[in-house]
Design a protein around this motif. Structure first.
Motif, mmCIF file in Angstrom:
data_model
loop_
_atom_site.group_PDB
_atom_site.id
_atom_site.type_symbol
_atom_site.label_atom_id
_atom_site.label_comp_id
_atom_site.label_asym_id
_atom_site.label_seq_id
_atom_site.Cartn_x
_atom_site.Cartn_y
_atom_site.Cartn_z
ATOM 1 N N ARG A 55 0.855 -1.153 0.104
ATOM 2 C CA ARG A 55 -0.031 0.146 0.072
ATOM 3 C C ARG A 55 0.872 1.441 -0.042
ATOM 4 N N ALA A 73 0.329 4.226 -0.471
ATOM 5 C CA ALA A 73 0.196 5.364 0.553
ATOM 6 C C ALA A 73 0.129 5.429 1.854
ATOM 7 N N ASP A 74 0.519 3.938 2.297
ATOM 8 C CA ASP A 74 0.748 3.970 3.797
ATOM 9 C C ASP A 74 2.586 3.988 3.890
ATOM 10 N N ASP A 122 4.622 1.858 1.974
ATOM 11 C CA ASP A 122 5.251 0.491 1.646
ATOM 12 C C ASP A 122 5.754 0.658 0.415
ATOM 13 N N ARG A 130 9.648 -0.911 3.555
ATOM 14 C CA ARG A 130 8.942 0.210 3.787
ATOM 15 C C ARG A 130 9.971 1.303 3.725
#
Length: 105
Positions: free
Chosen positions: A48, A50-51, A53, A72
């Motif tokens: 993801r 947006a997070d 990642d 990440r």
């Protein structure tokens, strides 16, 4: 966590490999490799971005343990799940810096 986007089931992969080997007259798999393949499961969950990642989350199931890995933005994330074992500690080493034992609660 959502359903994996890709999976590799070791038993199905192993059985397919044996069939291809027999059909093509290829030398059989080494018994050690065969034993590992039969117990291997691989799951891939989409990252993801947006997070933060930077990669998909990849989980390897083997020997009753699940190891998850994801790159990440700020750090490499590693997750070990030993709930299916009787282990009392996990010995872990990073970049040849020596083994560290982590007690399991």
């Amino acid at each position: 966590m959502s359903e994996p986007s890709e999976t590799l089931d070791g038993v199905r992969y192993f059985d397919a490999s044996i069939a291809v080997t027999l059909l093509n007259g290829i030398q059989p798999l080494d018994p050690m490799i065969a034993a590992v393949l039969r117990g291997l499961n691989l799951r891939i969950y989409p990252g993801r971005p947006a997070d933060g990642d930077r990669s998909d989350y990849v989980v390897l199931d083997l020997n009753g343990v699940s190891i998850g890995v994801q790159r990440r933005a700020k750090a490499l994330y590693l997750h070990a799940d030993t709930t299916e074992t009787s282990d009392k500690a996990v010995a872990f080493e990073v970049n040849g810096g020596g083994e560290n034992d982590y007690p399991l609660i």
